[in-house]
Scaffold this motif. Sequence first.
Motif, mmCIF file in Angstrom:
data_model
loop_
_atom_site.group_PDB
_atom_site.id
_atom_site.type_symbol
_atom_site.label_atom_id
_atom_site.label_comp_id
_atom_site.label_asym_id
_atom_site.label_seq_id
_atom_site.Cartn_x
_atom_site.Cartn_y
_atom_site.Cartn_z
ATOM 1 N N VAL A 66 3.068 -2.474 11.174
ATOM 2 C CA VAL A 66 2.298 -1.206 10.743
ATOM 3 C C VAL A 66 0.801 -1.655 11.067
ATOM 4 O O VAL A 66 0.472 -2.583 10.933
ATOM 5 C CB VAL A 66 2.181 -0.877 9.248
ATOM 6 N N SER A 67 0.447 -0.856 12.028
ATOM 7 C CA SER A 67 -1.045 -0.821 12.403
ATOM 8 C C SER A 67 -2.047 -0.578 11.183
ATOM 9 O O SER A 67 -1.837 0.233 10.740
ATOM 10 C CB SER A 67 -1.369 -0.178 13.781
ATOM 11 N N GLY A 68 -3.228 -1.263 11.218
ATOM 12 C CA GLY A 68 -3.934 -0.972 10.337
ATOM 13 C C GLY A 68 -5.342 -1.774 10.325
ATOM 14 O O GLY A 68 -5.732 -2.472 11.353
ATOM 15 N N PHE A 69 -6.098 -2.113 9.334
ATOM 16 C CA PHE A 69 -7.347 -2.685 9.032
ATOM 17 C C PHE A 69 -7.239 -3.433 7.824
ATOM 18 O O PHE A 69 -6.780 -3.217 6.804
ATOM 19 C CB PHE A 69 -8.431 -1.780 8.928
ATOM 20 N N THR A 70 -8.082 -4.806 7.987
ATOM 21 C CA THR A 70 -8.099 -5.799 6.701
ATOM 22 C C THR A 70 -9.539 -6.376 6.878
ATOM 23 O O THR A 70 -10.061 -6.628 8.041
ATOM 24 C CB THR A 70 -6.912 -6.510 6.601
ATOM 25 N N GLY A 71 -9.842 -7.081 5.909
ATOM 26 C CA GLY A 71 -10.782 -8.061 5.736
ATOM 27 C C GLY A 71 -12.362 -7.520 5.618
ATOM 28 O O GLY A 71 -13.064 -8.342 5.746
ATOM 29 N N GLY A 72 -12.397 -6.180 5.314
ATOM 30 C CA GLY A 72 -13.609 -5.716 5.088
ATOM 31 C C GLY A 72 -13.796 -5.164 3.722
ATOM 32 O O GLY A 72 -13.078 -5.479 2.714
ATOM 33 N N GLY A 88 -16.747 -4.434 8.177
ATOM 34 C CA GLY A 88 -16.252 -5.805 8.050
ATOM 35 C C GLY A 88 -14.774 -6.018 8.293
ATOM 36 O O GLY A 88 -14.123 -7.173 8.253
ATOM 37 N N HIS A 89 -14.049 -4.909 8.401
ATOM 38 C CA HIS A 89 -12.634 -4.743 8.974
ATOM 39 C C HIS A 89 -12.380 -5.179 10.352
ATOM 40 O O HIS A 89 -13.180 -5.105 11.082
ATOM 41 C CB HIS A 89 -11.992 -3.260 8.509
ATOM 42 N N VAL A 90 -11.185 -5.590 10.624
ATOM 43 C CA VAL A 90 -10.718 -5.854 11.702
ATOM 44 C C VAL A 90 -9.249 -5.182 12.000
ATOM 45 O O VAL A 90 -8.576 -4.748 11.136
ATOM 46 C CB VAL A 90 -10.473 -7.379 12.106
ATOM 47 N N GLU A 91 -8.954 -4.856 13.471
ATOM 48 C CA GLU A 91 -7.797 -4.402 13.650
ATOM 49 C C GLU A 91 -6.647 -5.049 13.279
ATOM 50 O O GLU A 91 -6.757 -6.418 13.497
ATOM 51 C CB GLU A 91 -7.817 -3.879 14.982
ATOM 52 N N ALA A 92 -5.652 -4.983 12.678
ATOM 53 C CA ALA A 92 -4.622 -5.745 12.087
ATOM 54 C C ALA A 92 -3.255 -5.061 11.907
ATOM 55 O O ALA A 92 -3.118 -3.845 12.014
ATOM 56 C CB ALA A 92 -4.808 -6.462 10.690
ATOM 57 N N VAL A 93 -2.034 -6.082 11.807
ATOM 58 C CA VAL A 93 -0.848 -5.596 11.661
ATOM 59 C C VAL A 93 -0.216 -6.020 10.561
ATOM 60 O O VAL A 93 -0.348 -7.343 10.253
ATOM 61 C CB VAL A 93 -0.157 -5.685 13.119
ATOM 62 N N VAL A 162 -10.432 -20.959 18.369
ATOM 63 C CA VAL A 162 -11.572 -20.383 17.570
ATOM 64 C C VAL A 162 -10.756 -19.361 16.495
ATOM 65 O O VAL A 162 -11.517 -19.015 15.497
ATOM 66 C CB VAL A 162 -12.694 -19.693 17.962
ATOM 67 N N THR A 163 -9.831 -18.776 16.610
ATOM 68 C CA THR A 163 -9.031 -18.039 15.642
ATOM 69 C C THR A 163 -8.908 -18.661 14.410
ATOM 70 O O THR A 163 -8.077 -19.752 14.328
ATOM 71 C CB THR A 163 -7.810 -17.653 16.277
ATOM 72 N N PRO A 164 -9.302 -18.226 13.293
ATOM 73 C CA PRO A 164 -9.000 -18.748 11.967
ATOM 74 C C PRO A 164 -7.897 -18.412 11.065
ATOM 75 O O PRO A 164 -7.222 -17.367 11.674
ATOM 76 C CB PRO A 164 -10.181 -18.468 11.639
ATOM 77 N N VAL A 165 -7.798 -19.058 10.091
ATOM 78 C CA VAL A 165 -6.703 -18.620 9.133
ATOM 79 C C VAL A 165 -7.567 -18.245 7.954
ATOM 80 O O VAL A 165 -8.293 -19.177 7.603
ATOM 81 C CB VAL A 165 -5.619 -19.875 8.891
ATOM 82 N N ARG A 166 -7.512 -16.790 7.678
ATOM 83 C CA ARG A 166 -8.536 -16.655 6.600
ATOM 84 C C ARG A 166 -7.465 -15.881 5.405
ATOM 85 O O ARG A 166 -6.393 -15.880 5.527
ATOM 86 C CB ARG A 166 -9.179 -15.017 7.155
ATOM 87 N N ASP A 167 -8.193 -15.770 4.348
ATOM 88 C CA ASP A 167 -7.678 -15.551 3.025
ATOM 89 C C ASP A 167 -6.970 -14.027 3.291
ATOM 90 O O ASP A 167 -7.784 -13.231 3.739
ATOM 91 C CB ASP A 167 -8.709 -15.472 1.898
ATOM 92 N N ALA A 168 -5.981 -13.802 2.605
ATOM 93 C CA ALA A 168 -5.561 -12.366 2.675
ATOM 94 C C ALA A 168 -6.227 -11.391 1.941
ATOM 95 O O ALA A 168 -6.956 -11.894 1.009
ATOM 96 C CB ALA A 168 -4.013 -12.355 1.918
ATOM 97 N N ALA A 169 -6.276 -10.239 2.428
ATOM 98 C CA ALA A 169 -7.211 -9.235 1.906
ATOM 99 C C ALA A 169 -6.394 -7.857 1.808
ATOM 100 O O ALA A 169 -5.447 -7.874 2.596
ATOM 101 C CB ALA A 169 -8.381 -9.258 2.649
ATOM 102 N N ARG A 170 -6.842 -6.993 1.264
ATOM 103 C CA ARG A 170 -6.332 -5.324 1.120
ATOM 104 C C ARG A 170 -6.228 -5.192 2.631
ATOM 105 O O ARG A 170 -6.769 -4.820 3.418
ATOM 106 C CB ARG A 170 -7.303 -4.694 0.409
ATOM 107 N N PHE A 171 -5.000 -4.555 2.904
ATOM 108 C CA PHE A 171 -4.517 -4.132 4.156
ATOM 109 C C PHE A 171 -4.515 -2.664 4.050
ATOM 110 O O PHE A 171 -3.849 -1.908 2.989
ATOM 111 C CB PHE A 171 -3.270 -4.498 4.477
ATOM 112 N N TRP A 172 -5.262 -1.610 5.047
ATOM 113 C CA TRP A 172 -5.041 -0.258 5.017
ATOM 114 C C TRP A 172 -4.489 0.093 6.413
ATOM 115 O O TRP A 172 -4.954 -0.185 7.262
ATOM 116 C CB TRP A 172 -6.467 0.303 4.936
ATOM 117 N N PRO A 173 -3.597 0.953 6.086
ATOM 118 C CA PRO A 173 -2.805 1.515 7.405
ATOM 119 C C PRO A 173 -3.802 2.265 8.154
ATOM 120 O O PRO A 173 -4.479 3.054 7.520
ATOM 121 C CB PRO A 173 -1.660 2.317 6.798
ATOM 122 N N ALA A 174 -3.601 2.374 9.584
ATOM 123 C CA ALA A 174 -4.388 3.156 10.282
ATOM 124 C C ALA A 174 -3.772 4.639 10.518
ATOM 125 O O ALA A 174 -2.589 4.908 9.684
ATOM 126 C CB ALA A 174 -4.559 2.592 11.604
#
Length: 211
Positions: A66-72, A88-93, A162-174
């Motif tokens: 599922v496409s969406g946003f997280t990290g913000g 603060g969000h990035v596009e994510a799946v 440079v791609t990091p491993v970040r802590d999980a955050a709330r995911f919002w579907p696009a």
Amino acid sequence: MLNRRSLFPALLFVVIAACSSGEAAESAPAAPAAPGTTRETAVFAGGCFWSTEANFEHMPGVIAAVSGFTGGSVRAPTYDQVVRGGTGHVEAVQVTYDPARISYRQLVDAFWLTIDPTDPDGQFCDRGPSYATAVFATAAQKPIAEASRRAAAARLAPARFVTPVRDAARFWPAERHHQNFARLNPVRYAGYSRFCGREARLRRVWGSAAT
């Protein structure tokens, strides 16, 4: 910051304009998992979520992507808000998978080969903070993701990875019209992907292992 609304020349507009428009494309429901199937989730930010979704959804053991946003910090962000910046969000799946068929480590290992982890400013032709890459991992997933990252970085110049491993955050579907985009709009997606030079760049980074 550049985004897909302003990137493309007029000749490509008809092919790929839906990337930032409100044009609706019906989203096919995910295939139901077999009775008794265990489901787990993983979240990856790989630049354009159309591509990240397409890379995962064909993998054996993946139930849905599922496409969406997280990290913000903004609740229920829209695509326009995210690409405009400031959320603060990035596009994510968000990948839902059957761990009996594919492991979390296998998913992370495969993810690296679909991105350019040496690019801190976006991916391919998608530039800006909303296209930054990352693995978003829970506390249980984080040691696995970090081990995978070290192994992948060793294949390149580690200082450039440079791609990091970040802590999980709330995911919002696009929005609905962004879901399953590559599968439901193959001509538009192919035009976008060619224009961005995805395959050529991945081959330069990963050689024959590129996905």
